[in-house]
Motif scaffolding. Structure first.
Motif, PDB file in Angstrom:
ATOM      1  N   LEU A  85       2.871 -95.484  52.840  1.00  0.00           N
ATOM      2  CA  LEU A  85       2.345 -94.302  52.164  1.00  0.00           C
ATOM      3  C   LEU A  85       2.626 -93.038  52.973  1.00  0.00           C
ATOM      4  O   LEU A  85       2.947 -91.987  52.399  1.00  0.00           O
ATOM      5  N   ARG A  86       2.543 -93.127  54.294  1.00  0.00           N
ATOM      6  CA  ARG A  86       2.837 -91.958  55.129  1.00  0.00           C
ATOM      7  C   ARG A  86       4.288 -91.532  54.968  1.00  0.00           C
ATOM      8  O   ARG A  86       4.580 -90.336  54.823  1.00  0.00           O
ATOM      9  N   ARG A  87       5.190 -92.490  54.943  1.00  0.00           N
ATOM     10  CA  ARG A  87       6.616 -92.169  54.789  1.00  0.00           C
ATOM     11  C   ARG A  87       6.893 -91.592  53.396  1.00  0.00           C
ATOM     12  O   ARG A  87       7.701 -90.679  53.246  1.00  0.00           O
ATOM     13  N   VAL A  88       6.229 -92.134  52.394  1.00  0.00           N
ATOM     14  CA  VAL A  88       6.387 -91.611  51.032  1.00  0.00           C
ATOM     15  C   VAL A  88       5.880 -90.176  50.957  1.00  0.00           C
ATOM     16  O   VAL A  88       6.519 -89.302  50.351  1.00  0.00           O
ATOM     17  N   THR A  89       4.725 -89.906  51.587  1.00  0.00           N
ATOM     18  CA  THR A  89       4.166 -88.556  51.579  1.00  0.00           C
ATOM     19  C   THR A  89       5.109 -87.566  52.248  1.00  0.00           C
ATOM     20  O   THR A  89       5.309 -86.447  51.752  1.00  0.00           O
ATOM     21  N   GLU A  90       5.713 -87.970  53.342  1.00  0.00           N
ATOM     22  CA  GLU A  90       6.700 -87.116  54.004  1.00  0.00           C
ATOM     23  C   GLU A  90       7.882 -86.835  53.079  1.00  0.00           C
ATOM     24  O   GLU A  90       8.381 -85.702  53.026  1.00  0.00           O
ATOM     25  N   CYS A  91       8.302 -87.857  52.363  1.00  0.00           N
ATOM     26  CA  CYS A  91       9.424 -87.717  51.435  1.00  0.00           C
ATOM     27  C   CYS A  91       9.098 -86.738  50.315  1.00  0.00           C
ATOM     28  O   CYS A  91       9.926 -85.896  49.940  1.00  0.00           O
ATOM     29  N   VAL A  92       7.883 -86.839  49.787  1.00  0.00           N
ATOM     30  CA  VAL A  92       7.452 -85.935  48.716  1.00  0.00           C
ATOM     31  C   VAL A  92       7.399 -84.500  49.217  1.00  0.00           C
ATOM     32  O   VAL A  92       7.891 -83.563  48.558  1.00  0.00           O
ATOM     33  N   GLU A  93       6.791 -84.301  50.384  1.00  0.00           N
ATOM     34  CA  GLU A  93       6.677 -82.945  50.940  1.00  0.00           C
ATOM     35  C   GLU A  93       8.051 -82.352  51.227  1.00  0.00           C
ATOM     36  O   GLU A  93       8.285 -81.156  51.000  1.00  0.00           O
ATOM     37  N   ASP A  94       8.962 -83.178  51.718  1.00  0.00           N
ATOM     38  CA  ASP A  94      10.320 -82.698  51.993  1.00  0.00           C
ATOM     39  C   ASP A  94      11.009 -82.255  50.708  1.00  0.00           C
ATOM     40  O   ASP A  94      11.727 -81.248  50.680  1.00  0.00           O
ATOM     41  N   SER A  95      10.775 -82.997  49.621  1.00  0.00           N
ATOM     42  CA  SER A  95      11.391 -82.622  48.338  1.00  0.00           C
ATOM     43  C   SER A  95      10.874 -81.280  47.848  1.00  0.00           C
ATOM     44  O   SER A  95      11.632 -80.476  47.293  1.00  0.00           O
ATOM     45  N   LEU A  96       9.583 -81.029  48.063  1.00  0.00           N
ATOM     46  CA  LEU A  96       9.006 -79.758  47.615  1.00  0.00           C
ATOM     47  C   LEU A  96       9.517 -78.593  48.452  1.00  0.00           C
ATOM     48  O   LEU A  96       9.662 -77.476  47.950  1.00  0.00           O
ATOM     49  N   ASN A  97       9.782 -78.852  49.734  1.00  0.00           N
ATOM     50  CA  ASN A  97      10.325 -77.802  50.595  1.00  0.00           C
ATOM     51  C   ASN A  97      11.773 -77.471  50.244  1.00  0.00           C
ATOM     52  O   ASN A  97      12.273 -76.404  50.625  1.00  0.00           O
ATOM     53  N   ARG A  98      12.437 -78.365  49.534  1.00  0.00           N
ATOM     54  CA  ARG A  98      13.849 -78.177  49.185  1.00  0.00           C
ATOM     55  C   ARG A  98      14.058 -77.785  47.723  1.00  0.00           C
ATOM     56  O   ARG A  98      15.197 -77.748  47.254  1.00  0.00           O
ATOM     57  N   VAL A  99      12.994 -77.507  47.005  1.00  0.00           N
ATOM     58  CA  VAL A  99      13.109 -77.239  45.568  1.00  0.00           C
ATOM     59  C   VAL A  99      14.107 -76.132  45.267  1.00  0.00           C
ATOM     60  O   VAL A  99      14.891 -76.212  44.315  1.00  0.00           O
ATOM     61  N   TYR A 100      14.112 -75.098  46.101  1.00  0.00           N
ATOM     62  CA  TYR A 100      14.962 -73.937  45.820  1.00  0.00           C
ATOM     63  C   TYR A 100      16.308 -74.001  46.544  1.00  0.00           C
ATOM     64  O   TYR A 100      17.074 -73.041  46.490  1.00  0.00           O
ATOM     65  N   ASP A 101      16.583 -75.132  47.213  1.00  0.00           N
ATOM     66  CA  ASP A 101      17.903 -75.314  47.817  1.00  0.00           C
ATOM     67  C   ASP A 101      18.889 -75.723  46.726  1.00  0.00           C
ATOM     68  O   ASP A 101      18.679 -76.719  46.025  1.00  0.00           O
ATOM     69  N   ILE A 102      19.956 -74.965  46.567  1.00  0.00           N
ATOM     70  CA  ILE A 102      20.905 -75.203  45.481  1.00  0.00           C
ATOM     71  C   ILE A 102      22.188 -75.823  46.026  1.00  0.00           C
ATOM     72  O   ILE A 102      22.889 -75.197  46.818  1.00  0.00           O
ATOM     73  N   PRO A 103      22.515 -77.045  45.628  1.00  0.00           N
ATOM     74  CA  PRO A 103      23.792 -77.634  46.036  1.00  0.00           C
ATOM     75  C   PRO A 103      24.956 -76.811  45.482  1.00  0.00           C
ATOM     76  O   PRO A 103      24.819 -76.121  44.469  1.00  0.00           O
ATOM     77  N   PRO A 104      26.115 -76.852  46.121  1.00  0.00           N
ATOM     78  CA  PRO A 104      27.278 -76.066  45.659  1.00  0.00           C
ATOM     79  C   PRO A 104      27.641 -76.363  44.203  1.00  0.00           C
ATOM     80  O   PRO A 104      27.752 -77.522  43.812  1.00  0.00           O
ATOM     81  N   ASN A 105      27.788 -75.303  43.429  1.00  0.00           N
ATOM     82  CA  ASN A 105      28.220 -75.383  42.023  1.00  0.00           C
ATOM     83  C   ASN A 105      27.270 -76.178  41.131  1.00  0.00           C
ATOM     84  O   ASN A 105      27.633 -76.575  40.022  1.00  0.00           O
ATOM     85  N   CYS A 106      26.060 -76.418  41.597  1.00  0.00           N
ATOM     86  CA  CYS A 106      25.114 -77.217  40.813  1.00  0.00           C
ATOM     87  C   CYS A 106      24.646 -76.438  39.583  1.00  0.00           C
ATOM     88  O   CYS A 106      24.232 -75.277  39.701  1.00  0.00           O
ATOM     89  N   PRO A 107      24.697 -77.042  38.405  1.00  0.00           N
ATOM     90  CA  PRO A 107      24.262 -76.333  37.193  1.00  0.00           C
ATOM     91  C   PRO A 107      22.739 -76.273  37.047  1.00  0.00           C
ATOM     92  O   PRO A 107      22.240 -75.510  36.225  1.00  0.00           O
ATOM     93  N   LEU A 108      22.014 -77.066  37.828  1.00  0.00           N
ATOM     94  CA  LEU A 108      20.555 -77.042  37.789  1.00  0.00           C
ATOM     95  C   LEU A 108      20.039 -76.163  38.918  1.00  0.00           C
ATOM     96  O   LEU A 108      20.130 -76.526  40.093  1.00  0.00           O
ATOM     97  N   VAL A 109      19.511 -75.007  38.547  1.00  0.00           N
ATOM     98  CA  VAL A 109      19.079 -74.023  39.546  1.00  0.00           C
ATOM     99  C   VAL A 109      17.614 -73.686  39.322  1.00  0.00           C
ATOM    100  O   VAL A 109      17.190 -73.410  38.198  1.00  0.00           O
ATOM    101  N   PHE A 110      16.842 -73.704  40.415  1.00  0.00           N
ATOM    102  CA  PHE A 110      15.444 -73.267  40.370  1.00  0.00           C
ATOM    103  C   PHE A 110      15.316 -71.998  41.197  1.00  0.00           C
ATOM    104  O   PHE A 110      15.801 -71.935  42.328  1.00  0.00           O
ATOM    105  N   THR A 111      14.686 -70.989  40.633  1.00  0.00           N
ATOM    106  CA  THR A 111      14.487 -69.721  41.343  1.00  0.00           C
ATOM    107  C   THR A 111      13.017 -69.545  41.682  1.00  0.00           C
ATOM    108  O   THR A 111      12.139 -69.991  40.937  1.00  0.00           O
ATOM    109  N   GLU A 112      12.752 -68.901  42.792  1.00  0.00           N
ATOM    110  CA  GLU A 112      11.379 -68.682  43.213  1.00  0.00           C
ATOM    111  C   GLU A 112      10.704 -67.710  42.245  1.00  0.00           C
ATOM    112  O   GLU A 112      11.321 -66.767  41.750  1.00  0.00           O
ATOM    113  N   PRO A 113       9.413 -67.930  41.971  1.00  0.00           N
ATOM    114  CA  PRO A 113       8.705 -67.045  41.035  1.00  0.00           C
ATOM    115  C   PRO A 113       8.604 -65.618  41.561  1.00  0.00           C
ATOM    116  O   PRO A 113       8.450 -65.399  42.762  1.00  0.00           O
TER     117      PRO A 113
END
Length: 277
Positions: A162-190
């Motif tokens: 569960l600790r490792r899963v929680t770290e994984c979840v938090e890491d994903s949230l910290n990367r939400v606005y990181d855009i891979p090169p040429n990626c068509p799915l883009v999230f912008t900060e509010p």
């Protein structure tokens, strides 16, 4: 015109078959747009119809609130026997069915996807399995998994898992606005304007709920406790005043009835006296 040579015929046939594969893929993707698993989104890259960018929003379970990006690559001959899609999480995530170094999801772990048959399996089945791995209650059914360490932790040390899963979840949230090169799915900060619009929507929603609640209360309140309007625009008459007026009318009616009874008795008495006389 000269007849086509064997090489030209073969090339023309290959081109025709590829067009048919492309058409089938387009039809499959169109179906997927309205039937994808909840919380899973997929969009093709502009320069390659066999390369997709995906994201999954996990809504419950151990991975709740996670936002995981993934890539889907299809072989050039996809829609043929054995052309299993390649699904890779970017970056790799912590899960027994995902390679911790490459991030690849092993679709063959699912018995239904072990051998890709275009008559039975479609891209949607791969996405269903992708979503399923975040809600599994056990991984013991899989004899071989790409991340054996995660599987053993799940079995022997739930707290560490569960600790490792929680770290994984938090890491994903910290990367939400990181855009891979040429990626068509883009999230912008509010932005501030977004907050203003959201506040207005919430306020409007709250006002609508309050209005609906007032209407429900009015409909469910007994008549004697409800203010009534005699005519449009007229002053409302309080229920206590209405009750008092009703009581006065009842008393007047009772007095009137008593007078009528007394008069009738007097008239009857006079008639009797006349008969006796």
């Amino acid at each position: 015109t000269s007849p086509l040579g064997s090489n030209e015929k073969s090339s023309l046939l290959d081109t025709s078959n590829q067009h048919l594969r492309d058409l089938r893929l387009a039809i499959e993707f169109k179906y997927l747009m309205s039937h994808a698993p909840g919380g899973v989104y997929l969009m093709p890259y502009l320069d390659d119809i066999r390369h997709f960018a995906g994201v999954i929003f996990v809504r419950r379970g151990l991975y709740k609130s996670a936002v995981f990006r993934f890539d889907v690559r299809l072989p050039p001959t996809y829609n043929s026997i054995g052309t299993t899609p390649q699904v890779v999480f970017t970056p790799p995530i912590f899960n027994p069915l995902v390679d911790k170094k490459t991030g690849e999801l092993r679709l063959s772990c699912d018995a239904a996807l072990h051998e890709w048959n275009p008559k039975k399996q479609f891209l949607m089945h791969a996405l269903v399995f992708l979503k399923k791995i975040f809600y599994m209650k056990s991984f013991t059914e899989f004899e071989s998994v790409p991340n054996e360490e995660a599987k053993q932790l799940f079995v022997r040390d739930k707290d560490e898992y569960l600790r490792r899963v929680t770290e994984c979840v938090e890491d994903s949230l910290n990367r939400v606005y990181d855009i891979p090169p040429n990626c068509p799915l883009v999230f912008t900060e509010p932005k501030q304007v977004h907050e203003t619009i959201r506040a207005r929507i919430y306020n409007k929603s709250a006002a609508s709920e309050e209005k609906a609640r007032a209407v429900d209360e009015a409909l469910n309140t007994p008549p004697e406790k409800t203010a009534v309007s005699l005519f449009p625009g007229s002053a409302e008459v309080d229920s206590s005043q209405t009750k008092e007026r009703t009581s006065n009318l009842d008393q007047a009616q009772a007095q009137n009835d008593s007078s009528e009874v007394a008069s009738a008795l007097a008239a009857e008495g006079g008639a009797n006296n006349s008969d006796q006389g």
